[in-house]
Design an enzyme around this catalytic site. Structure first.
Site, PDB file in Angstrom:
ATOM      1  N   GLN A 165       3.928   6.842  -5.748  1.00 36.88           N
ATOM      2  CA  GLN A 165       4.725   7.787  -4.925  1.00 36.88           C
ATOM      3  C   GLN A 165       6.431   7.774  -5.243  1.00 36.88           C
ATOM      4  O   GLN A 165       6.984   8.880  -4.965  1.00 36.88           O
ATOM      5  CB  GLN A 165       4.444   6.866  -3.504  1.00 36.88           C
ATOM      6  CG  GLN A 165       3.081   7.258  -2.667  1.00 36.88           C
ATOM      7  CD  GLN A 165       2.721   6.171  -1.880  1.00 36.88           C
ATOM      8  OE1 GLN A 165       3.161   5.089  -1.778  1.00 36.88           O
ATOM      9  NE2 GLN A 165       1.854   6.671  -0.896  1.00 36.88           N
ATOM     10  N   CYS A 219       3.375   6.462   3.743  1.00 31.45           N
ATOM     11  CA  CYS A 219       2.966   6.354   5.001  1.00 31.45           C
ATOM     12  C   CYS A 219       3.612   4.990   5.649  1.00 31.45           C
ATOM     13  O   CYS A 219       3.892   4.999   6.907  1.00 31.45           O
ATOM     14  CB  CYS A 219       1.446   5.903   4.933  1.00 31.45           C
ATOM     15  SG  CYS A 219       0.991   4.871   3.925  1.00 31.45           S
ATOM     16  N   GLY A 234      -8.846  15.283   3.899  1.00 30.32           N
ATOM     17  CA  GLY A 234      -7.731  15.257   2.978  1.00 30.32           C
ATOM     18  C   GLY A 234      -7.991  14.350   2.018  1.00 30.32           C
ATOM     19  O   GLY A 234      -9.039  13.578   1.731  1.00 30.32           O
ATOM     20  N   ALA A 235      -7.279  14.985   0.659  1.00 33.44           N
ATOM     21  CA  ALA A 235      -7.649  14.335  -0.518  1.00 33.44           C
ATOM     22  C   ALA A 235      -6.116  13.769  -1.249  1.00 33.44           C
ATOM     23  O   ALA A 235      -5.574  14.211  -2.022  1.00 33.44           O
ATOM     24  CB  ALA A 235      -8.155  15.625  -1.526  1.00 33.44           C
ATOM     25  N   GLU A 261      -0.019  -3.447  -3.837  1.00 28.88           N
ATOM     26  CA  GLU A 261      -0.837  -2.441  -3.430  1.00 28.88           C
ATOM     27  C   GLU A 261      -0.273  -1.422  -4.644  1.00 28.88           C
ATOM     28  O   GLU A 261       0.890  -1.213  -4.762  1.00 28.88           O
ATOM     29  CB  GLU A 261      -0.685  -1.841  -2.281  1.00 28.88           C
ATOM     30  CG  GLU A 261       0.549  -1.711  -1.584  1.00 28.88           C
ATOM     31  CD  GLU A 261       1.135  -0.266  -1.674  1.00 28.88           C
ATOM     32  OE1 GLU A 261       0.145   0.650  -2.201  1.00 28.88           O
ATOM     33  OE2 GLU A 261       2.104   0.045  -1.153  1.00 28.88           O
ATOM     34  N   PRO A 262      -1.275  -0.627  -5.333  1.00 31.25           N
ATOM     35  CA  PRO A 262      -0.770  -0.006  -6.372  1.00 31.25           C
ATOM     36  C   PRO A 262      -0.122   1.474  -5.999  1.00 31.25           C
ATOM     37  O   PRO A 262       0.657   2.118  -6.949  1.00 31.25           O
ATOM     38  CB  PRO A 262      -1.747   0.217  -7.323  1.00 31.25           C
ATOM     39  CG  PRO A 262      -2.937   0.156  -6.241  1.00 31.25           C
ATOM     40  CD  PRO A 262      -2.683  -0.655  -5.109  1.00 31.25           C
TER      41      PRO A 262
END
Lengths: 281, 453
Positions: free
Chosen positions: B130, B59, B199-200, B124-125
């Site tokens: 990603q 994102c 959304g998942a 942040e993990p």
């Protein structure tokens, strides 16, 4: 005279603010304890007057102002303990301190209601109800202002610090839980309105009755009555909108602010501009 | 082989520009297609510029991690950057929003990204997951080769050591945490509140976990594929957490809007899922009760105009990021230690990369020694079975020290003279090294890589 006594809680409140300059968790806690001490002192003074004078009308301006300050503080302390929102003390205490200082500096003038012949109990109840109602609306006013600023911050996403160290310290010290949250502020505002409205309604009715007795007629409409009714109408509309249509949030806060400003106006109007209309010589 | 990273992130580009790029790389097919286009990109001489490529889209960033052909040096990088910018934007000035990192800078950048040092929220993990996804995709597309494999694995190792050896991830500063903190600024306690998750995804999962931790007991999850939502719950949540979760049909999510206090949107949709006109009736039904919308999807799924509605509070990924920025300082202190780890990993990788330059020399040297031994041994033992074994054993023993010397020299810019000396000593100049080079790059690089390990 005993007027000097007013300075004691006032000094305590002012001193408590000096502690905030340190911006430490410990000093925030001390701040709250000192504010409560100030309130206890104020209550003691109130009882001293009660013992000396008995349950009588506050017939001197300074006593009247002191009585007003005590009721306001009493209501705020109750709310802060019940809702665990001690941060409201931060905003209300200066008003109380100013009230006490005004009480000290105003001349010890004797209010001479021209309605001495009228039932004193009604007059006393009228004053008490109006003061309680106005104090609740004063709290609603402050809470609404906090709401408006806080909502603005959240809406505009500016100066909104999530993990502000200072905020965390205040938060922990003042047991705020989630800090300033809009829902709670709105809820307090609503509660103030719900409780305050019946007080102010009965108070105004008694006022109109007293005014009618004073002027020997109910037909002549006095300016104080018009302003009081306008104020009452604003709060009535607000209460109706909240209860029936679920009005809340910023709009409700703006209504509260407007209503309280009108109360301030009507008080100044009646006491300073047209004292005669309020039964004062 | 040179490493080139071209990309844009929250620091270099505005959300709308990132959105444009993200939309064109939204699906696996789109990414595969673009990866192939990049591999087909040729210079003026008609030679391919890129040998390996992996595409990372999150994102907050879109990056193209590439292994370049040896003839892509010089102008090659700019040609690629220009091509990428033109592919996503019609305006030429948009090229400036893309950054370009080459070789050591690229490695450092990738390692920092993997270690979450370059993230909007440091530590942040999600980014590591990603990045692994991007690498897996590249493996599936067969667009990554031995070089990127090594690069990615080193990046994963680096990220792992940063997370275990520093406290970068220990303080709770993340989008999900921020989302919960923001809701606490709007609502008085979250116990009675209802959350709707559209959304998942990974971010949605973390945020939901946070909400549960803070007392939310009613969470509805709507995903386009209900089966995936059920799988998502099964795989991502514990038994106690599952009790708070309910899966609903995506087509019916709007029925749950009026009763939801918090709506979390992280679908992969290209268009707005929640529009201005959808929320107006919802807020009326809710009798003006506050509604908190969190849009953590890219491209955005909630119409930004919605924030203008009274008692509705909308925060997108950028808004949350900007707020957290002030508090990143705490993690920045940890980031200093993490950067040292990254630096040592970069150095290690660059040593490995540089040592690849020594491979042709080592191979020629080994071939030379092997040839000599073969001739000489033939004279004494003939064509016996053990001959190859003896040759290999002797070659290894004789060349162990020189090989180490070559490796060290190749990793050091000042060591060029040592390599030249070795070449001169063994008369390696006449050996055609280009075949070996070709072999390394195209056919069986693993064989030679073992040599330099």
């Amino acid at each position: 005279m005993l007027k000097e006594l007013y300075l004691v809680p006032a000094a305590v409140y002012i001193f408590s603010y000096a502690l905030l300059l340190f911006k430490e968790k410990k000093t925030y806690k001390a701040f709250i304890s000192i504010i409560y001490t100030g309130f206890v002192l104020q209550t003691l003074i109130f009882f001293i007057f009660l013992i000396i004078k008995g349950l009588t009308l506050p017939v001197h301006i300074d006593r009247f102002v002191f009585f007003n300050a005590w009721i306001l503080m009493f209501i705020v302390v109750l709310f802060s303990l019940f809702y665990k929102v001690e941060y409201i003390l931060l905003y209300i205490t200066p008003l109380v301190a100013i009230n006490l200082l005004v009480g000290f500096f105003v001349p010890h003038i004797h209010l001479r209601p021209v309605i001495l012949n009228v039932d004193k109990a009604i007059l006393f109840t009228h004053i008490l109800l109006i003061l309680i109602g106005d104090s609740l609306f004063a709290l609603a006013f402050i809470v609404s202002l906090i709401y408006i600023f806080q909502e603005r911050k959240i809406k505009n996403k500016k100066n909104l610090k999530l993990f502000d160290k200072k905020d965390v310290q205040i938060s922990t010290a003042l047991h705020q839980g989630g800090g300033y949250n809009l829902e709670l502020l709105d809820n307090i505002n609503y509660q103030c309105l719900k409780i305050g409205f019946p007080f102010i309604t009965v108070g105004i009715i008694m006022g109109i009755y007293l005014s009618g007795t004073l002027f020997k007629t109910f037909i002549i409409i006095k300016p104080i009555e018009i302003i009081s009714l306008i104020t009452w109408l604003i709060y009535a509309v607000l209460l109706h909108e909240r209860m029936a249509k679920g009005m809340r949030g910023k709009r409700a806060a703006i209504f509260s602010v407007a209503g309280f400003l009108l109360i301030l106006f009507s008080l100044s109007f009646s006491f300073y501009l047209f004292p005669a209309f309020h039964g004062l010589k | 082989m040179d490493i080139l990273i071209i990309g844009l992130n929250h620091k270099s580009a505005e959300i709308c520009d990132r959105e444009t790029v993200s939309k064109k790389l939204l699906t696996v097919e789109l990414r595969h297609d673009f990866a192939n286009k990049l591999l087909d990109l040729k210079n003026e001489d008609g030679r391919s510029l890129i040998k390996e490529v992996a595409i990372l889209t999150t994102c907050n960033r879109s990056e193209f991690i590439m292994g370049l052909s040896s003839w892509a040096q010089g102008k090659g990088g700019h040609i690629i950057k220009n091509y990428i910018a033109k592919y996503f934007f019609s305006e030429t000035e948009k090229e400036n929003i893309f950054y370009m990192r080459l070789n050591e800078d690229a490695v450092r950048h990738l390692f920092s990204v993997a270690s979450s040092l370059d993230s909007m929220i440091i530590g942040e993990p999600q980014i590591l997951g990603q990045l692994k996804e991007a690498y897996n995709e590249a493996c599936e597309f067969k667009t990554s080769g031995q070089f990127l494999n090594k690069l990615f694995h080193r990046a994963f190792n680096c990220a792992k050591s940063v997370r275990t050896e520093t406290k970068i991830a220990s303080s709770p500063v993340s989008v999900s945490y921020a989302a919960v903190e923001l809701s606490r600024k709007i609502f008085n306690g979250l116990d009675e509140k209802k959350v709707l998750l559209l959304g998942a995804g990974e971010m949605g999962k973390l945020t939901v976990k946070h909400f549960i931790k803070y007392g939310v007991r009613n969470i509805y999850i709507a995903n386009r594929t209900k089966k995936n939502a059920l799988k998502f719950i099964e795989e991502s949540f514990g038994t106690a957490e599952k009790d708070c979760l309910n899966v609903i049909d995506f087509s019916e999510y709007y029925k749950f809007l009026p009763q939801s206090d918090i709506v979390l949107c992280s679908t992969g949709s290209e268009d707005y899922v929640l529009k201005y006109a959808d929320i107006i009736p919802v807020i009326k039904i809710r009798k003006q009760k506050p509604l908190f919308l969190i849009d953590i999807s890219m491209p955005r799924n909630i119409d930004p105009e919605i924030n203008k509605i009274s008692n509705v509070y909308l925060f997108d990924i950028d808004d949350i990021g900007k707020m957290i920025e002030d508090n990143i300082e705490i993690r920045r202190q940890e980031a200093a230690a993490a950067n040292e780890l990254v630096e040592s990993s970069v150095k290690e990788f660059m040593n490995w990369k540089e040592s690849l330059n020594a491979v042709p020399v080592i191979i020629s040297l080994r071939n030379k020694v092997k040839d000599i031994l073969e001739i000489e041994l033939y004279k004494y033992i003939g064509d016996k079975k053990e001959k190859d074994l003896i040759i290999n054993s002797l070659t290894n023993k004789i060349l162990h020290e020189p090989t180490m010397l070559i490796k060290r020299a190749s990793a050091n810019p000042e060591g060029v003279s040592s390599i030249e000396t070795i070449k001169a000593l063994f008369n390696l100049e006449s050996t055609d090294l280009s075949d070996t080079d070709k072999d390394i790059e195209n056919e069986n690089p693993g064989k030679y890589i073992k040599l330099i390990k």
